[in-house]
Write a protein that holds these residues in place. Structure first.
Motif, PDB file in Angstrom:
ATOM      1  N   LEU A   1       0.864  -1.176   0.000  1.00  0.00           N
ATOM      2  CA  LEU A   1       0.000   0.000   0.000  1.00  0.00           C
ATOM      3  C   LEU A   1       0.898   1.223   0.000  1.00  0.00           C
ATOM      4  O   LEU A   1       1.777   1.360   0.861  1.00  0.00           O
ATOM      5  CB  LEU A   1      -0.902   0.007   1.239  1.00  0.00           C
ATOM      6  N   TRP A   2       0.707   2.094  -0.968  1.00  0.00           N
ATOM      7  CA  TRP A   2       1.446   3.363  -1.015  1.00  0.00           C
ATOM      8  C   TRP A   2       0.595   4.404  -0.314  1.00  0.00           C
ATOM      9  O   TRP A   2      -0.520   4.699  -0.729  1.00  0.00           O
ATOM     10  CB  TRP A   2       1.734   3.769  -2.460  1.00  0.00           C
ATOM     11  N   ASP A   3       1.133   4.937   0.785  1.00  0.00           N
ATOM     12  CA  ASP A   3       0.388   5.871   1.619  1.00  0.00           C
ATOM     13  C   ASP A   3       1.369   6.857   2.235  1.00  0.00           C
ATOM     14  O   ASP A   3       2.490   6.477   2.606  1.00  0.00           O
ATOM     15  CB  ASP A   3      -0.347   5.094   2.720  1.00  0.00           C
ATOM     16  N   ARG A   4       0.959   8.088   2.364  1.00  0.00           N
ATOM     17  CA  ARG A   4       1.870   9.102   2.917  1.00  0.00           C
ATOM     18  C   ARG A   4       2.300   8.790   4.350  1.00  0.00           C
ATOM     19  O   ARG A   4       3.308   9.291   4.832  1.00  0.00           O
ATOM     20  CB  ARG A   4       1.247  10.485   2.815  1.00  0.00           C
ATOM     21  N   LYS A   5       1.562   7.935   5.042  1.00  0.00           N
ATOM     22  CA  LYS A   5       1.913   7.553   6.411  1.00  0.00           C
ATOM     23  C   LYS A   5       2.842   6.341   6.457  1.00  0.00           C
ATOM     24  O   LYS A   5       3.249   5.904   7.524  1.00  0.00           O
ATOM     25  CB  LYS A   5       0.640   7.232   7.197  1.00  0.00           C
ATOM     26  N   GLY A   6       3.175   5.808   5.287  1.00  0.00           N
ATOM     27  CA  GLY A   6       4.008   4.609   5.223  1.00  0.00           C
ATOM     28  C   GLY A   6       5.480   4.893   5.473  1.00  0.00           C
ATOM     29  O   GLY A   6       5.900   6.040   5.654  1.00  0.00           O
ATOM     30  N   ASP A   7       6.257   3.833   5.457  1.00  0.00           N
ATOM     31  CA  ASP A   7       7.704   3.937   5.630  1.00  0.00           C
ATOM     32  C   ASP A   7       8.336   4.394   4.321  1.00  0.00           C
ATOM     33  O   ASP A   7       7.981   3.898   3.248  1.00  0.00           O
ATOM     34  CB  ASP A   7       8.297   2.579   6.019  1.00  0.00           C
ATOM     35  N   LEU A   8       9.290   5.303   4.430  1.00  0.00           N
ATOM     36  CA  LEU A   8      10.018   5.736   3.242  1.00  0.00           C
ATOM     37  C   LEU A   8      10.876   4.589   2.733  1.00  0.00           C
ATOM     38  O   LEU A   8      11.391   3.788   3.516  1.00  0.00           O
ATOM     39  CB  LEU A   8      10.906   6.933   3.568  1.00  0.00           C
ATOM     40  N   ILE A   9      11.024   4.508   1.412  1.00  0.00           N
ATOM     41  CA  ILE A   9      11.833   3.454   0.814  1.00  0.00           C
ATOM     42  C   ILE A   9      12.705   4.067  -0.282  1.00  0.00           C
ATOM     43  O   ILE A   9      12.267   4.984  -0.985  1.00  0.00           O
ATOM     44  CB  ILE A   9      10.961   2.303   0.251  1.00  0.00           C
ATOM     45  N   SER A  10      13.908   3.571  -0.403  1.00  0.00           N
ATOM     46  CA  SER A  10      14.814   4.042  -1.453  1.00  0.00           C
ATOM     47  C   SER A  10      14.614   3.191  -2.703  1.00  0.00           C
ATOM     48  O   SER A  10      14.030   2.107  -2.657  1.00  0.00           O
ATOM     49  CB  SER A  10      16.269   3.925  -0.988  1.00  0.00           C
ATOM     50  N   SER A  11      15.133   3.687  -3.821  1.00  0.00           N
ATOM     51  CA  SER A  11      15.064   2.934  -5.071  1.00  0.00           C
ATOM     52  C   SER A  11      15.820   1.615  -4.944  1.00  0.00           C
ATOM     53  O   SER A  11      15.364   0.574  -5.435  1.00  0.00           O
ATOM     54  CB  SER A  11      15.643   3.756  -6.220  1.00  0.00           C
ATOM     55  N   GLN A  12      16.963   1.641  -4.256  1.00  0.00           N
ATOM     56  CA  GLN A  12      17.754   0.414  -4.077  1.00  0.00           C
ATOM     57  C   GLN A  12      16.995  -0.611  -3.235  1.00  0.00           C
ATOM     58  O   GLN A  12      17.021  -1.809  -3.545  1.00  0.00           O
ATOM     59  CB  GLN A  12      19.110   0.725  -3.425  1.00  0.00           C
ATOM     60  N   SER A  13      16.324  -0.153  -2.197  1.00  0.00           N
ATOM     61  CA  SER A  13      15.553  -1.075  -1.357  1.00  0.00           C
ATOM     62  C   SER A  13      14.358  -1.650  -2.107  1.00  0.00           C
ATOM     63  O   SER A  13      14.022  -2.820  -1.943  1.00  0.00           O
ATOM     64  CB  SER A  13      15.080  -0.375  -0.082  1.00  0.00           C
ATOM     65  N   LEU A  14      13.731  -0.835  -2.943  1.00  0.00           N
ATOM     66  CA  LEU A  14      12.621  -1.328  -3.751  1.00  0.00           C
ATOM     67  C   LEU A  14      13.124  -2.373  -4.736  1.00  0.00           C
ATOM     68  O   LEU A  14      12.479  -3.402  -4.941  1.00  0.00           O
ATOM     69  CB  LEU A  14      11.929  -0.178  -4.486  1.00  0.00           C
ATOM     70  N   ALA A  15      14.304  -2.142  -5.310  1.00  0.00           N
ATOM     71  CA  ALA A  15      14.898  -3.118  -6.237  1.00  0.00           C
ATOM     72  C   ALA A  15      15.165  -4.443  -5.524  1.00  0.00           C
ATOM     73  O   ALA A  15      14.890  -5.513  -6.069  1.00  0.00           O
ATOM     74  CB  ALA A  15      16.189  -2.563  -6.829  1.00  0.00           C
ATOM     75  N   LYS A  16      15.680  -4.396  -4.302  1.00  0.00           N
ATOM     76  CA  LYS A  16      15.938  -5.625  -3.531  1.00  0.00           C
ATOM     77  C   LYS A  16      14.630  -6.358  -3.245  1.00  0.00           C
ATOM     78  O   LYS A  16      14.569  -7.583  -3.341  1.00  0.00           O
ATOM     79  CB  LYS A  16      16.654  -5.292  -2.222  1.00  0.00           C
ATOM     80  N   LEU A  17      13.598  -5.605  -2.890  1.00  0.00           N
ATOM     81  CA  LEU A  17      12.290  -6.208  -2.640  1.00  0.00           C
ATOM     82  C   LEU A  17      11.768  -6.894  -3.897  1.00  0.00           C
ATOM     83  O   LEU A  17      11.300  -8.034  -3.847  1.00  0.00           O
ATOM     84  CB  LEU A  17      11.304  -5.144  -2.161  1.00  0.00           C
ATOM     85  N   PHE A  18      11.864  -6.224  -5.040  1.00  0.00           N
ATOM     86  CA  PHE A  18      11.429  -6.812  -6.303  1.00  0.00           C
ATOM     87  C   PHE A  18      12.211  -8.089  -6.605  1.00  0.00           C
ATOM     88  O   PHE A  18      11.625  -9.096  -6.997  1.00  0.00           O
ATOM     89  CB  PHE A  18      11.614  -5.814  -7.455  1.00  0.00           C
TER      90      PHE A  18
END
Length: 154
Positions: free
Chosen positions: A71-88
């Motif tokens: 869920l993308w929400d303004r109250k969520g945890d910030l994530i970096s592009s590198q962390s998103l890549a690792k998650l993917f």
């Protein structure tokens, strides 16, 4: 990996279609991207809370049962592009699909937060939903580029 973006959305304008198509063509074949558009459920007789609850109900109907839900929400945890890549990459390695939810104008309900495996924020800034969907597509492309050691992400 299958990746579905579920969002509250009106009919796309030409510029949105062009931008989304541009990034869709850049995303590698191992990521199967799809969209589920949920029509906004606002009326003057509804409170913001009722609108959010009704939109959540429609969004929940679009979620794939076995998907990892973000869920993308303004109250969520910030994530970096590198962390998103690792998650993917982790989800690709596990052959697990991802459903990404972009809520409506009044935000996301507690139902959606409870259903989500992860609640993320792309920024402390607020973006219009139409622009955020394009931004999210760019970040999906960037994550794929990072995972392939492509020079796009420097």
């Amino acid at each position: 990996m299958k990746c579905k973006i579920i969002s509250i959305s009106h009919k796309l304008s030409d510029w949105e279609k062009k931008a989304l198509d541009f990034y869709r063509k850049q995303i590698p074949n191992n990521v199967k991207l799809s969209f589920a558009e949920v029509k906004p459920v606002a009326s003057k007789s509804m409170s913001e809370e009722e609108t959010v609850r009704n939109e959540a109900s429609e969004i929940l109907n679009q979620i794939d049962q076995t998907a990892f839900v973000i869920l993308w929400d303004r109250k969520g945890d910030l994530i970096s592009s590198q962390s998103l890549a690792k998650l993917f990459q982790k989800k690709i390695d596990l052959s697990q699909s991802i459903n990404m939810i972009i809520g409506g104008a009044y935000g996301a309900s507690s139902q959606l937060s409870a259903k989500a495996d992860l609640v993320l924020s792309a920024s402390h800034l607020t973006f219009p939903h139409r622009l955020f969907k394009i931004l999210l597509m760019e970040q999906i492309f960037r994550a794929c580029a990072i995972n392939r050691n492509h020079p796009y992400h420097k």
